[in-house]
Design a protein around this motif. Structure first.
Motif, mmCIF file in Angstrom:
data_model
loop_
_atom_site.group_PDB
_atom_site.id
_atom_site.type_symbol
_atom_site.label_atom_id
_atom_site.label_comp_id
_atom_site.label_asym_id
_atom_site.label_seq_id
_atom_site.Cartn_x
_atom_site.Cartn_y
_atom_site.Cartn_z
ATOM 1 N N TRP A 49 -7.294 5.813 1.655
ATOM 2 C CA TRP A 49 -6.331 6.447 0.773
ATOM 3 C C TRP A 49 -6.070 5.523 -0.396
ATOM 4 O O TRP A 49 -5.878 4.321 -0.221
ATOM 5 C CB TRP A 49 -5.032 6.765 1.522
ATOM 6 N N LEU A 50 -6.127 6.087 -1.583
ATOM 7 C CA LEU A 50 -5.936 5.334 -2.823
ATOM 8 C C LEU A 50 -6.901 4.150 -2.899
ATOM 9 O O LEU A 50 -6.554 3.064 -3.378
ATOM 10 C CB LEU A 50 -4.488 4.854 -2.948
ATOM 11 N N THR A 105 0.816 -1.214 0.000
ATOM 12 C CA THR A 105 0.000 0.000 0.000
ATOM 13 C C THR A 105 0.854 1.271 0.000
ATOM 14 O O THR A 105 0.330 2.364 0.207
ATOM 15 C CB THR A 105 -0.961 0.060 1.214
ATOM 16 N N ASN A 149 -4.735 1.195 3.876
ATOM 17 C CA ASN A 149 -3.501 1.804 3.396
ATOM 18 C C ASN A 149 -2.631 2.206 4.579
ATOM 19 O O ASN A 149 -3.135 2.457 5.675
ATOM 20 C CB ASN A 149 -3.869 3.028 2.548
ATOM 21 N N SER A 195 2.422 4.571 -0.769
ATOM 22 C CA SER A 195 1.800 5.594 -1.601
ATOM 23 C C SER A 195 2.801 6.498 -2.323
ATOM 24 O O SER A 195 2.405 7.308 -3.152
ATOM 25 C CB SER A 195 0.858 6.457 -0.736
#
Length: 303
Positions: A151-152, A41, A157, A43
């Motif tokens: 997130w994303l 995960t 995440n 980022s």
């Protein structure tokens, strides 16, 4: 491993290097470390999956004795289980396996120390620890608040780790130390809830001391994201953040925590290939040494 081989789940891979002074057996050991080589995960810059191997490989480059704590790893019985067998991909199965692994270690009367890997793995460890210690205190050393709801596209995440932990632990038992980066919403929440423990580089950790003083004797889990350190100290991390802390600052934190009941810990987000000098890995190995010693000080609390 005598006892771990009796249990087919979790499965640890012992082909990696072993942390200095560690054993592969569990007999007479009160502390178990294991690696989680996952960065699915991440980022910004990946590579934290190489953290566990790097920490182990360079560990023999530092002394086994710690002058600050006056302890020697050679006098501590602890197990290195190896790396947890995981599949790369979504974080949920990894978190589930981390919970299983930490449950397994607690069931042996041992304290777990996780070597990451990225920060999402802490969720699984807290899921396990809270079952054994319902009144758990959680301390986060991190540059980032990690309080996003998602997130994303993922609620698991690494930017959401503290939000997930707060679903298990009440806000007044969570202390986020030295956070210096986050959204406007995150930083407002930190200040409003008084979870943010301010820390000034070069000073004693007085605010942390004061925050923990009412909780003396309660079980504490410590999660250390290496980007808490300034990039001049650890540049090998996926999301470096200027304005961080030094080894002397970490020592000030240790001075406070050595008088408390640490029952679990992790070190996460070391991405060694991002620091060609190798210094970040050496600092990571030394952080790991300190965590092993902190966990060993009150060895009899699990059994």
């Amino acid at each position: 491993m005598n006892k771990s081989n009796q249990n087919k789940d979790p499965i640890f891979n012992c082909d990696d290097a072993i942390y200095m002074c560690a054993k592969r057996e569990v007999d007479n050991c009160n502390l178990g470390i294991y690696g989680v080589n996952y960065d699915g995960t991440t980022s910004f810059r990946p590579g934290a999956r190489f953290g566990p191997s790097s920490i182990r490989q360079v560990s023999n480059g530092i002394e086994s004795f710690c002058p600050q704590l006056n302890l020697d790893l050679e006098d501590i019985n602890f197990t290195d289980f190896g790396n947890l067998e995981i599949n790369f991909g979504a974080p949920e199965p990894v978190i589930k396996k981390v919970k299983t692994a930490s449950n397994f270690i607690y069931s042996l009367g041992m304290k777990p120390l996780l070597i990451g890997g990225e920060h999402s793995i802490t969720i699984g460890s807290i899921q396990s620890t809270i079952e054994y210690f319902p009144n758990l205190i959680l301390i986060q050393l991190d540059a980032h608040a990690d309080l996003r709801e998602e997130w994303l596209g993922s609620k698991f995440n690494h930017a959401c780790v503290m939000r997930r932990c707060l679903e298990m632990i009440s806000s007044e038992r969570v202390f986020q130390v030295g956070i210096r980066s986050g959204t406007k919403k995150e930083m407002h929440e930190l200040r409003k809830t008084k979870r943010l423990v301010n820390f000034i580089s070069g000073q004693p950790a007085k605010e942390l001391y004061n925050a923990l003083n009412p909780h003396k004797g309660k079980p504490i889990y410590l999660t250390v994201d290496v980007d808490w350190f300034d990039p001049s100290v650890i540049s090998g991390t996926g999301t470096p953040e200027p304005g961080g802390f030094t080894w002397q600052d970490f020592s000030a934190i240790i001075n406070v925590l050595q008088n408390h009941k640490i029952i679990g810990a992790d070190i996460v987000e070391l991405a060694p290939q991002l620091d060609p000098s190798g210094v970040s890995s050496i600092v990571g190995a030394k952080i790991t040494r300190s965590l092993i010693m902190l966990l060993s000080i009150s060895q009899s609390t699990i059994r």
